[in-house]
Design a protein around this motif. Structure first.
Motif, PDB file in Angstrom:
ATOM      1  N   TYR A  94       4.505  11.994   7.850  1.00 34.80           N
ATOM      2  CA  TYR A  94       3.255  11.215   7.857  1.00 34.80           C
ATOM      3  C   TYR A  94       3.157  10.285   6.650  1.00 34.80           C
ATOM      4  O   TYR A  94       2.499   9.255   6.701  1.00 34.80           O
ATOM      5  CB  TYR A  94       2.034  12.137   7.836  1.00 34.80           C
ATOM      6  CG  TYR A  94       1.721  12.807   9.157  1.00 34.80           C
ATOM      7  CD1 TYR A  94       2.546  12.652  10.264  1.00 34.80           C
ATOM      8  CD2 TYR A  94       0.585  13.580   9.297  1.00 34.80           C
ATOM      9  CE1 TYR A  94       2.261  13.275  11.461  1.00 34.80           C
ATOM     10  CE2 TYR A  94       0.282  14.209  10.491  1.00 34.80           C
ATOM     11  CZ  TYR A  94       1.129  14.055  11.574  1.00 34.80           C
ATOM     12  OH  TYR A  94       0.835  14.672  12.749  1.00 34.80           O
ATOM     13  N   CYS A  95       3.818  10.709   5.573  1.00 32.33           N
ATOM     14  CA  CYS A  95       3.698   9.926   4.336  1.00 32.33           C
ATOM     15  C   CYS A  95       4.339   8.535   4.460  1.00 32.33           C
ATOM     16  O   CYS A  95       4.165   7.689   3.591  1.00 32.33           O
ATOM     17  CB  CYS A  95       4.310  10.685   3.179  1.00 32.33           C
ATOM     18  SG  CYS A  95       6.025  11.081   3.493  1.00 32.33           S
ATOM     19  N   CYS A  96       5.073   8.309   5.550  1.00 29.23           N
ATOM     20  CA  CYS A  96       5.731   7.006   5.695  1.00 29.23           C
ATOM     21  C   CYS A  96       4.833   5.981   6.384  1.00 29.23           C
ATOM     22  O   CYS A  96       5.163   4.802   6.456  1.00 29.23           O
ATOM     23  CB  CYS A  96       7.008   7.152   6.520  1.00 29.23           C
ATOM     24  SG  CYS A  96       6.640   7.505   8.240  1.00 29.23           S
ATOM     25  N   LEU A  97       3.696   6.432   6.871  1.00 32.27           N
ATOM     26  CA  LEU A  97       2.916   5.552   7.747  1.00 32.27           C
ATOM     27  C   LEU A  97       2.445   4.261   7.080  1.00 32.27           C
ATOM     28  O   LEU A  97       2.301   3.233   7.739  1.00 32.27           O
ATOM     29  CB  LEU A  97       1.709   6.312   8.311  1.00 32.27           C
ATOM     30  CG  LEU A  97       2.068   7.467   9.239  1.00 32.27           C
ATOM     31  CD1 LEU A  97       0.851   8.280   9.586  1.00 32.27           C
ATOM     32  CD2 LEU A  97       2.724   6.934  10.506  1.00 32.27           C
ATOM     33  N   TRP A  98       2.218   4.322   5.771  1.00 35.37           N
ATOM     34  CA  TRP A  98       1.742   3.110   5.088  1.00 35.37           C
ATOM     35  C   TRP A  98       2.719   1.952   5.262  1.00 35.37           C
ATOM     36  O   TRP A  98       2.327   0.791   5.247  1.00 35.37           O
ATOM     37  CB  TRP A  98       1.484   3.395   3.613  1.00 35.37           C
ATOM     38  CG  TRP A  98       2.698   3.809   2.829  1.00 35.37           C
ATOM     39  CD1 TRP A  98       3.176   5.066   2.694  1.00 35.37           C
ATOM     40  CD2 TRP A  98       3.587   2.967   2.100  1.00 35.37           C
ATOM     41  NE1 TRP A  98       4.308   5.074   1.926  1.00 35.37           N
ATOM     42  CE2 TRP A  98       4.585   3.795   1.538  1.00 35.37           C
ATOM     43  CE3 TRP A  98       3.653   1.596   1.850  1.00 35.37           C
ATOM     44  CZ2 TRP A  98       5.628   3.307   0.755  1.00 35.37           C
ATOM     45  CZ3 TRP A  98       4.692   1.106   1.071  1.00 35.37           C
ATOM     46  CH2 TRP A  98       5.662   1.952   0.532  1.00 35.37           C
ATOM     47  N   LYS A  99       3.990   2.301   5.449  1.00 37.18           N
ATOM     48  CA  LYS A  99       4.994   1.237   5.570  1.00 37.18           C
ATOM     49  C   LYS A  99       4.770   0.372   6.819  1.00 37.18           C
ATOM     50  O   LYS A  99       5.155  -0.787   6.855  1.00 37.18           O
ATOM     51  CB  LYS A  99       6.403   1.833   5.605  1.00 37.18           C
ATOM     52  CG  LYS A  99       6.785   2.514   4.302  1.00 37.18           C
ATOM     53  CD  LYS A  99       8.190   3.045   4.370  1.00 37.18           C
ATOM     54  CE  LYS A  99       8.556   3.745   3.068  1.00 37.18           C
ATOM     55  NZ  LYS A  99       9.887   4.322   3.107  1.00 37.18           N
ATOM     56  N   TRP A 134       0.847  -1.189   0.000  1.00 35.44           N
ATOM     57  CA  TRP A 134       0.000   0.000   0.000  1.00 35.44           C
ATOM     58  C   TRP A 134       0.884   1.241   0.000  1.00 35.44           C
ATOM     59  O   TRP A 134       2.052   1.198   0.301  1.00 35.44           O
ATOM     60  CB  TRP A 134      -0.884   0.012   1.228  1.00 35.44           C
ATOM     61  CG  TRP A 134      -2.097  -0.787   1.026  1.00 35.44           C
ATOM     62  CD1 TRP A 134      -2.147  -2.139   0.944  1.00 35.44           C
ATOM     63  CD2 TRP A 134      -3.412  -0.303   0.844  1.00 35.44           C
ATOM     64  NE1 TRP A 134      -3.437  -2.526   0.735  1.00 35.44           N
ATOM     65  CE2 TRP A 134      -4.234  -1.424   0.678  1.00 35.44           C
ATOM     66  CE3 TRP A 134      -3.989   0.962   0.817  1.00 35.44           C
ATOM     67  CZ2 TRP A 134      -5.603  -1.323   0.473  1.00 35.44           C
ATOM     68  CZ3 TRP A 134      -5.350   1.067   0.632  1.00 35.44           C
ATOM     69  CH2 TRP A 134      -6.144  -0.065   0.454  1.00 35.44           C
ATOM     70  N   THR A 135       0.267   2.359  -0.289  1.00 40.07           N
ATOM     71  CA  THR A 135       0.978   3.620  -0.131  1.00 40.07           C
ATOM     72  C   THR A 135       0.018   4.573   0.552  1.00 40.07           C
ATOM     73  O   THR A 135      -1.168   4.306   0.659  1.00 40.07           O
ATOM     74  CB  THR A 135       1.376   4.233  -1.478  1.00 40.07           C
ATOM     75  OG1 THR A 135       0.180   4.522  -2.186  1.00 40.07           O
ATOM     76  CG2 THR A 135       2.248   3.306  -2.293  1.00 40.07           C
ATOM     77  N   SER A 136       0.575   5.674   0.994  1.00 38.99           N
ATOM     78  CA  SER A 136      -0.245   6.667   1.664  1.00 38.99           C
ATOM     79  C   SER A 136      -1.369   7.137   0.736  1.00 38.99           C
ATOM     80  O   SER A 136      -2.475   7.428   1.163  1.00 38.99           O
ATOM     81  CB  SER A 136       0.682   7.805   2.053  1.00 38.99           C
ATOM     82  OG  SER A 136       0.003   8.912   2.342  1.00 38.99           O
ATOM     83  N   PHE A 196      10.555   5.333  10.428  1.00 33.49           N
ATOM     84  CA  PHE A 196      10.343   6.676  10.976  1.00 33.49           C
ATOM     85  C   PHE A 196      11.518   7.606  10.670  1.00 33.49           C
ATOM     86  O   PHE A 196      11.322   8.784  10.419  1.00 33.49           O
ATOM     87  CB  PHE A 196      10.126   6.613  12.488  1.00 33.49           C
ATOM     88  CG  PHE A 196       8.811   5.989  12.872  1.00 33.49           C
ATOM     89  CD1 PHE A 196       7.615   6.525  12.429  1.00 33.49           C
ATOM     90  CD2 PHE A 196       8.754   4.859  13.685  1.00 33.49           C
ATOM     91  CE1 PHE A 196       6.393   5.954  12.782  1.00 33.49           C
ATOM     92  CE2 PHE A 196       7.545   4.282  14.036  1.00 33.49           C
ATOM     93  CZ  PHE A 196       6.363   4.829  13.582  1.00 33.49           C
ATOM     94  N   GLU A 197      12.725   7.038  10.682  1.00 32.48           N
ATOM     95  CA  GLU A 197      13.897   7.894  10.451  1.00 32.48           C
ATOM     96  C   GLU A 197      14.041   8.307   8.993  1.00 32.48           C
ATOM     97  O   GLU A 197      14.332   9.448   8.679  1.00 32.48           O
ATOM     98  CB  GLU A 197      15.174   7.157  10.885  1.00 32.48           C
ATOM     99  CG  GLU A 197      15.356   7.198  12.388  1.00 32.48           C
ATOM    100  CD  GLU A 197      16.301   6.101  12.862  1.00 32.48           C
ATOM    101  OE1 GLU A 197      17.050   5.564  12.020  1.00 32.48           O
ATOM    102  OE2 GLU A 197      16.282   5.787  14.061  1.00 32.48           O
ATOM    103  N   ASP A 198      13.803   7.349   8.090  1.00 29.48           N
ATOM    104  CA  ASP A 198      14.045   7.625   6.676  1.00 29.48           C
ATOM    105  C   ASP A 198      12.951   8.424   6.012  1.00 29.48           C
ATOM    106  O   ASP A 198      13.108   8.907   4.908  1.00 29.48           O
ATOM    107  CB  ASP A 198      14.202   6.309   5.889  1.00 29.48           C
ATOM    108  CG  ASP A 198      15.446   5.574   6.340  1.00 29.48           C
ATOM    109  OD1 ASP A 198      16.234   6.187   7.080  1.00 29.48           O
ATOM    110  OD2 ASP A 198      15.615   4.403   5.977  1.00 29.48           O
ATOM    111  N   ALA A 199      11.837   8.516   6.672  1.00 29.53           N
ATOM    112  CA  ALA A 199      10.702   9.164   6.024  1.00 29.53           C
ATOM    113  C   ALA A 199      11.024  10.600   5.654  1.00 29.53           C
ATOM    114  O   ALA A 199      11.649  11.323   6.403  1.00 29.53           O
ATOM    115  CB  ALA A 199       9.514   9.148   6.967  1.00 29.53           C
ATOM    116  N   ILE A 200      10.636  10.968   4.452  1.00 27.61           N
ATOM    117  CA  ILE A 200      10.896  12.343   3.997  1.00 27.61           C
ATOM    118  C   ILE A 200       9.566  13.058   3.886  1.00 27.61           C
ATOM    119  O   ILE A 200       8.618  12.539   3.362  1.00 27.61           O
ATOM    120  CB  ILE A 200      11.599  12.343   2.627  1.00 27.61           C
ATOM    121  CG1 ILE A 200      12.930  11.606   2.744  1.00 27.61           C
ATOM    122  CG2 ILE A 200      11.837  13.768   2.145  1.00 27.61           C
ATOM    123  CD1 ILE A 200      13.535  11.200   1.435  1.00 27.61           C
TER     124      ILE A 200
END
Lengths: 230, 533
Positions: free
Chosen positions: B334-339, A72-74, A226-230
């Motif tokens: 927030y855009c990482c939450l799907w992971k 899935w993606t956001s 959480f760390e890598d999220a941009i």
């Protein structure tokens, strides 16, 4: 049937249903145990970035956390929540879903599963307690900033602004929780029963949480998310 | 080091297990005083125990499922004994089962002293439930746990381990004494007991499959060694009893020949027939259980094997590692939450193999090749958001049209398009969203083209349907969206659009485009719409 063809068939079922079960796909399930076919599937796992969690009666396909091809993606989540969904809604939906997982599998002993079922109103109450605790500390803003992000305080305010329950309204806390629950139900993780008043975990969710998701070794992976999220 | 304790306290914990069960009922948590206050002191305890007996009877005697509705019916039957109590049976059933006996879904523990091992936290769980998947929805059924059976047997029946033999002895003696009437009852209780063993094994199997960590090795030992040893012995004994009954039947046959008018003999013969039937039933269920023993062992060993190979030595805490981190997360992350959910969600195959995506690519190729598409391309590149907005508005309009047909159809099953159009006009202050781009009229033409929108068939096939979200009217997109809001899809079975005469519908309206007011006139058949509920 060639081994490659059998492996592809297994992969197809895994993609389609998310699982390969002894009850529904007996022949393929037996083939799945064949070491030669398993070897081909290991290659698929590597190339397509997924794992197979294998139990005695069922196997699940588990896309790796960052797999945006199979997973899935956001954007998907936003589409599901509705055309007017904001980032705040995506966050709240994710937070509530994770909170539900926490209530079900928060056990610290050998068996992490804590609950047979959870009532929707109980989830609303527990979320209320959590968010109210944050908002009631708002005088001590600096301390609060240390503990929570500014955005999360906004999320708490967003939650607090919703009405408790109104059958005809979508902008209620109850509806927000049901919406998150429906999202999980769509993924075969929980089932909603009793006229939207109660949820239960499915055997799929139990299997994945108990045998894979909660593994301490995954913490590194989660921290990286959480760390890598941009 | 554990201190020495008097010998008479050996096995003391077993006594306390009964206390734990009683405590869960008498000192119930999750009390709702608005319900409790309607009953006299002690009444609810009596009702709760009666309920447990009912669940046992329902699942054993009739070999049947016990749903919340069955329980509500049972309560309706016994409540008059407690005076006039104004309460809905279903509400009371849910309260007693879910809040009290299931403790709101939360585990309930009772501290028990085992003098040989120290204090233990004993989990009290008298009933268990199971979700049954039916064609249309889910159903929850209830049954007693082994603990529940054990508790009930201790409150009335004799100790479980010797009860089987005692029941058999009673049956033998009754037959010897030619007390066939009582022997019939006795044989029924044997059927009941073998069924209890059967459901004990089934429950164990389910527990094993659901969550190996909830199963104790000791439990397996009891089931495999204890229960099966008992069953094998009983199987032989039952065979003896069968012979005894057959002999009695033969003697009766002789008596009947000498005195054919004797009512007593005829009655005894009927009783014997029923006893034989019950014994056959018991024997066949015992045989089935014994045969399945190897299956059970295999499943247990496989599952144990799984649990070893997949053993998770240490588990992380969702609260610490995820929830608390989410609370500190900045918005740009927030855009990482799907992971976080990727591993538990199903693979999104529609996302990979969606033909629409192929069309999107072809569209971009044209962008380079054909100059006359430049206007569209400009719009796409400069004003993506407004195009997306327009597409969503269009899709939402289609969804609302279909939804309103259902809502209107619930009231008037058969109606004309003109009536429906008036209904929309009254319901919405401004129906531009429907008339813009002739959306509503095009929708009607599409639906007419489809003819019959069979929602029951759609529900069955829905998994195989890929919705077209390209912006054109697609009934699948509408039904998915409506189902999301209203899982029963307003209980509509089908929508049929037809035209049975030459009656036309005409309407004129004004739209605004680029600061110009444009009058439009539409003439189309006044379709006949039939909504089957």
């Amino acid at each position: 049937m060639s081994e490659l063809k059998t492996a592809l068939n297994i992969f197809r079922i895994l993609l389609k249903k998310g699982e390969l079960s002894k009850d529904n796909d007996l022949e393929l399930f037996i083939e799945f145990k064949n070491p030669d076919i398993r070897t081909i599937l290991y290659d698929f796992e590597e190339v397509f970035e997924f794992d197979i969690v294998e139990l005695s009666h069922i196997a699940y396909i588990i896309p790796n956390s960052s797999n945006d091809l199979l997973g899935w993606t956001s954007k998907n989540m936003r589409e599901w929540l509705g055309s007017d969904a904001r980032l705040v809604d995506v966050f709240l939906n994710s937070y509530i879903s994770m909170f539900i997982l926490h209530i079900f599998y928060g056990g610290k002993n050998r068996n992490p599963k804590q609950r047979d079922f959870i009532r929707i109103h109980e989830i609303v109450e527990k979320l209320d307690e959590r968010f109210i605790r944050i908002l009631s500390n708002s005088e001590d803003y600096e301390k609060m900033e240390e503990k929570y992000s500014i955005n999360f305080i906004k999320i708490a305010q967003e939650w607090d602004s919703k009405q408790g329950y109104d059958e005809n309204s979508r902008k209620t806390k109850t509806y927000t929780v049901i919406k998150a629950a429906r999202f999980m139900q769509k993924e075969d993780l929980i089932i909603i029963l009793d006229d939207n008043r109660e949820i239960r975990s499915t055997s799929k969710l139990d299997d994945i949480m108990i045998n894979y998701y909660l593994d301490q070794d995954r913490v590194k992976d989660i921290r990286e998310i959480f760390e890598d999220a941009i | 080091m554990i201190a020495k304790y008097p010998e008479y306290l050996e096995g003391f914990y077993k006594r306390m297990q009964v206390s734990g069960a009683v405590d869960s009922i008498v000192n119930r948590r999750e009390r709702k005083m608005d319900i409790e206050n309607r009953f006299n002191s002690g009444d609810l305890e009596n009702i709760l125990f009666s309920l447990l007996v009912f669940i046992m009877e329902k699942t054993l005697s009739e070999d049947n499922e016990c749903s919340i509705n069955n329980i509500a019916d049972f309560l309706g039957l016994i409540l008059p004994f407690y005076g006039e109590i104004d309460i809905d049976n279903l509400i009371l059933a849910e309260y007693l089962v879910k809040d009290i006996l299931q403790n709101g879904g939360k585990p309930r523990f009772f501290d028990i002293m085992d003098y040989s091992a120290g204090k233990i936290k004993y989990r009290v769980k008298l009933i268990d439930d199971k979700v049954i998947y039916t064609e249309k929805s889910y159903k929850v059924i209830y049954r007693l746990t082994d603990q529940g059976y054990d508790f009930l047997f201790r409150t009335k029946e004799v100790d479980d381990e010797i009860s089987f033999t005692i029941e058999e002895l009673k049956l033998k003696e009754l037959i010897k004494r030619k007390n066939y009437k009582k022997a019939v009852l006795q044989s029924r209780s044997l059927v009941q007991m073998v069924r209890q063993k059967k459901s004990e094994i089934l429950r164990f199997l389910e527990k094993l499959r659901e969550n190996i960590y909830s199963v104790d090795v000791a439990e397996y030992e009891i089931i495999i060694k204890g229960t099966y040893a008992l069953l094998e012995d009983e199987y032989k004994v039952m065979d003896d009893i069968h012979k005894t009954v057959k002999l009695s039947e033969f003697n009766l046959f002789k008596d009947e020949n000498s005195d054919s008018d004797n009512v007593e003999i005829r009655k005894a013969k009927n009783d014997i027939a029923e006893i034989l039937k019950n014994i056959d039933r018991t024997v066949s269920e015992q045989r089935e259980l014994i045969i399945n023993r190897h299956n059970l062992s295999k499943i247990y060993i496989d599952t144990i094997g799984d649990s070893f190979s997949k053993t998770i030595n240490r588990r992380f805490d969702i609260e610490d590692e995820i929830l608390c981190v989410m609370e500190k997360l900045s918005e740009d992350k927030y855009c990482c939450l799907w992971k976080l959910f990727n591993p538990i969600f199903k693979p999104d195959i529609k996302n990979i193999l969606n033909l629409i995506k192929l069309y999107e690519r072809q569209y971009k190729l044209r962008e380079k090749e054909f100059a006359n598409f430049s206007d569209i391309v400009e719009n796409l590149t400069e004003n993506d958001e407004s195009i997306i907005f327009l597409e969503k508005e269009r899709t939402n309009a289609y969804i609302d049209i279909v939804k309103n047909i259902m809502i209107y159809g619930k009231e008037f099953n058969k109606f004309r398009f003109s009536d429906f159009f008036s209904f929309l006009n009254e319901k919405y202050e401004n129906i531009d969203v429907f008339t813009s781009e002739e959306r509503i009229f095009r929708t009607m033409l599409k639906l007419y083209d489809i003819g019959l929108l069979d929602i029951i068939a759609w529900k069955k096939e829905r998994e195989n349907i890929i919705a077209d979200i390209s912006g054109e009217f697609d009934a699948n997109v509408c039904l998915y969206a409506i189902e999301d809001e209203n899982p029963d899809i307003y209980n509509v079975i089908s929508i049929k659009i037809s035209k049975d005469d030459n009656v036309n519908f005409e309407c004129e309206y004004t739209i605004s485009e680029n600061n110009l007011n444009i009058n439009k006139k539409i003439i189309l058949s006044d379709f006949l719409i039939e909504v089957q509920i």
